[in-house]
Design a protein around this motif. Structure first.
Motif, short mmCIF file in Angstrom:
data_model
loop_
_atom_site.label_atom_id
_atom_site.label_comp_id
_atom_site.label_asym_id
_atom_site.label_seq_id
_atom_site.Cartn_x
_atom_site.Cartn_y
_atom_site.Cartn_z
N ARG A 151 0.86 -1.17 0.00
CA ARG A 151 0.00 0.00 0.00
C ARG A 151 0.91 1.24 0.00
N SER A 152 0.64 2.26 0.77
CA SER A 152 1.50 3.44 0.70
C SER A 152 2.92 3.13 1.18
N ALA A 153 3.04 2.25 2.18
CA ALA A 153 4.37 1.91 2.70
C ALA A 153 4.46 0.45 3.14
N HIS A 154 3.37 -0.13 3.62
CA HIS A 154 3.39 -1.50 4.16
C HIS A 154 2.78 -2.49 3.17
N LEU A 155 2.96 -3.76 3.48
CA LEU A 155 2.43 -4.81 2.61
C LEU A 155 0.91 -4.73 2.53
N SER A 156 0.39 -4.99 1.35
CA SER A 156 -1.05 -5.06 1.13
C SER A 156 -1.57 -6.43 1.54
N SER A 157 -2.85 -6.63 1.44
CA SER A 157 -3.42 -7.95 1.71
C SER A 157 -2.79 -8.99 0.80
N ARG A 158 -2.61 -8.65 -0.47
CA ARG A 158 -1.99 -9.56 -1.43
C ARG A 158 -0.54 -9.85 -1.03
N GLY A 159 0.22 -8.80 -0.68
CA GLY A 159 1.60 -9.00 -0.26
C GLY A 159 1.70 -9.85 0.99
N ASN A 160 0.81 -9.60 1.95
CA ASN A 160 0.81 -10.40 3.19
C ASN A 160 0.49 -11.86 2.91
N ARG A 161 -0.43 -12.11 1.99
CA ARG A 161 -0.79 -13.50 1.64
C ARG A 161 0.41 -14.21 1.02
N LEU A 162 1.12 -13.55 0.13
CA LEU A 162 2.29 -14.17 -0.50
C LEU A 162 3.38 -14.46 0.54
N VAL A 163 3.61 -13.50 1.44
CA VAL A 163 4.62 -13.70 2.49
C VAL A 163 4.21 -14.86 3.39
N ALA A 164 2.92 -14.92 3.75
CA ALA A 164 2.44 -15.99 4.63
C ALA A 164 2.60 -17.36 3.99
N ASN A 165 2.27 -17.48 2.72
CA ASN A 165 2.42 -18.76 2.02
C ASN A 165 3.89 -19.17 1.94
N GLY A 166 4.75 -18.18 1.62
CA GLY A 166 6.18 -18.48 1.56
C GLY A 166 6.73 -18.88 2.93
N PHE A 167 6.25 -18.21 3.97
CA PHE A 167 6.70 -18.51 5.32
C PHE A 167 6.25 -19.91 5.74
N TYR A 168 5.01 -20.27 5.44
CA TYR A 168 4.52 -21.60 5.80
C TYR A 168 5.31 -22.67 5.04
N ASN A 169 5.60 -22.43 3.76
CA ASN A 169 6.40 -23.39 3.00
C ASN A 169 7.80 -23.53 3.61
N TYR A 170 8.35 -22.41 4.08
CA TYR A 170 9.65 -22.46 4.74
C TYR A 170 9.55 -23.32 6.00
N LEU A 171 8.54 -23.07 6.84
CA LEU A 171 8.39 -23.83 8.08
C LEU A 171 8.24 -25.33 7.79
N SER A 172 7.51 -25.64 6.74
CA SER A 172 7.24 -27.04 6.41
C SER A 172 8.48 -27.78 5.94
N SER A 173 9.41 -27.03 5.34
CA SER A 173 10.57 -27.69 4.74
C SER A 173 11.83 -27.58 5.60
N HIS A 174 11.73 -26.95 6.78
CA HIS A 174 12.90 -26.78 7.64
C HIS A 174 12.60 -27.41 9.01
N PRO A 175 13.16 -28.57 9.29
CA PRO A 175 12.91 -29.22 10.59
C PRO A 175 13.26 -28.35 11.78
N ALA A 176 14.25 -27.47 11.63
CA ALA A 176 14.66 -26.62 12.74
C ALA A 176 13.56 -25.67 13.18
N SER A 177 12.57 -25.46 12.31
CA SER A 177 11.48 -24.55 12.66
C SER A 177 10.50 -25.16 13.64
N GLY A 178 10.58 -26.46 13.83
CA GLY A 178 9.65 -27.12 14.74
C GLY A 178 8.37 -27.57 14.07
N LEU A 179 8.28 -27.39 12.74
CA LEU A 179 7.09 -27.82 11.99
C LEU A 179 7.53 -28.88 11.00
#
Length: 378
Positions: free
Chosen positions: A344-372
């Motif tokens: 948006r003007s400076a922070h992530l939009s709903s779309r940007g937050n959704r992309l970050v969240a999906n990438g973050f969940y994929n990271y958690l799923s593929s890294h045992p050190a994350s505890g997931l």
């Protein structure tokens, strides 16, 4: 005396006065577009004491919602708790459009958002220490943006960002004898907030604040003509002409200055070490998320910005679990996404937050050190 000399002197005097008066009128009128030091505005006005009392927190400087950002309340078990600044809080979007709310759906458990606008990493770490015991999640996330490190060098918010809506001071860490030492909040109770109306007290605060006014800072005071010869003013003017007005979350001269200082980086990384250590002492798993600002992602062709590179290199070297959303967002741009859709003007939009969240969940799923585990949430 020669009449020509007298006439020339008078003409020169009139010209100088005209330039000075013009500079005064112009900079007083457009001063809000620049980060200039206005001595009269650094101190609190009597009418601001009420808001300062509302903001004041003796242990954090200022605090956010004690329960965190409202969530859906659909889940029984707490899976994750998040700390950070406005990129973690997710300014400019609704409660159901934040990046922490999306992993809740994927994890099948509650995610509490304890981000606070304007926080430095030092305050985020202190907020973790204050609130974790009442919110013992197995996964603790710390969000980082490039400006979070320079904020760790600050005590009085208005020194760092003169136009900030935050009116109060904060504690800060320093390095002493190889470790962190916490300098307590200089305002011990609400009654002492009146000290912020005293310019002599503010000068005393400058002894422990890296962003206290310096001789080369543009000062909105007589003689105003000197502002015409200040390099920072011209840099900010160029930024304004490019449609990038100065504000606290866009990369600035001071932000770059802090990141280029090895001692400042060492302090910042020591705070990250303390966060990692304390989370593990609680039996939880720490994970760090790196966020690029809008300006940084717009310069994607130049590669990863120095603050993210410094931080990711340090996290890699210390084998800390982290997710760099720069990679997710820059990949989205490479596939046709527009910056204006991701931010948006400076922070992530709903779309940007959704992309970050999906990438973050994929990271958690593929890294045992994350505890997931790769198979899904525990």
């Amino acid at each position: 005396m020669n009449k020509k000399v007298i006439f020339g002197s008078i003409l020169l005097l009139i010209s100088g006065l005209t330039i000075e008066v013009g500079s005064c009128l112009v900079f007083r009128r457009v001063g809000a577009r620049f980060s200039v030091v206005d001595p009269h505005r650094l101190a609190l006005a009597p009418g601001q004491l009420g808001e300062a009392r509302h903001q004041y927190s003796p242990d954090l400087g200022w605090d956010g919602e004690p329960e965190g950002r409202p969530d859906s309340g659909r889940y029984e078990h707490l899976k994750m708790i998040c700390f950070g600044d406005s990129f973690t809080w997710c300014d400019e979007v609704e409660d159901d459009q934040t990046w922490p709310c999306y992993p809740a759906e994927l994890l099948g458990g509650e995610v509490r958002n304890f981000g606070v606008n304007g926080y430095g990493t030092d305050q985020s770490y202190l907020r973790f220490r204050k609130y974790y015991a009442a919110n013992p999640a197995p996964l603790v996330v710390l969000g980082l943006v490039s400006v979070d490190m320079p904020r760790c060098l600050s005590v009085y918010r208005r020194f760092y960002f003169p136009r900030s809506s935050v009116l109060v001071t904060k504690p800060r860490f320093i390095l002493q004898e190889g470790g962190l030492r916490l300098l307590e909040h200089p305002i011990h109770n609400e009654a002492e907030l009146r000290k912020l109306m005293d310019t002599d007290f503010l000068l005393h605060l400058g002894e422990t604040d890296a962003w206290a006014p310096r001789p080369d800072d543009p000062v909105l005071a007589f003689p105003y003509t000197r502002l015409l010869f200040n390099r920072q003013v011209w840099r900010q003017m160029l930024s304004n002409l490019q449609g990038r007005p100065a504000d606290e979350i866009r990369p600035s001269v001071r932000c770059a200055e802090a990141w280029n200082d090895p001692e400042a980086r060492r302090l910042f990384f020591s705070i990250l070490d303390a966060f990692e250590r304390d989370v593990r002492i609680q039996g939880a798993t720490p994970v760090i998320i790196l966020f690029p600002t809008k300006d940084e992602i717009q310069s994607v062709a130049a590669g990863m910005p120095a603050p993210l590179r410094f931080t990711s290199d340090y996290l890699e070297a210390h084998h800390y679990a982290y997710f760099n959303s720069w990679e997710t967002l820059s990949e989205a741009l490479a596939h046709g996404e527009q910056v204006g859709k991701l931010y948006r003007s400076a922070h992530l939009s709903s779309r940007g937050n959704r992309l970050v969240a999906n990438g973050f969940y994929n990271y958690l799923s593929s890294h045992p050190a994350s505890g997931l585990s790769a198979s899904g949430p525990n």
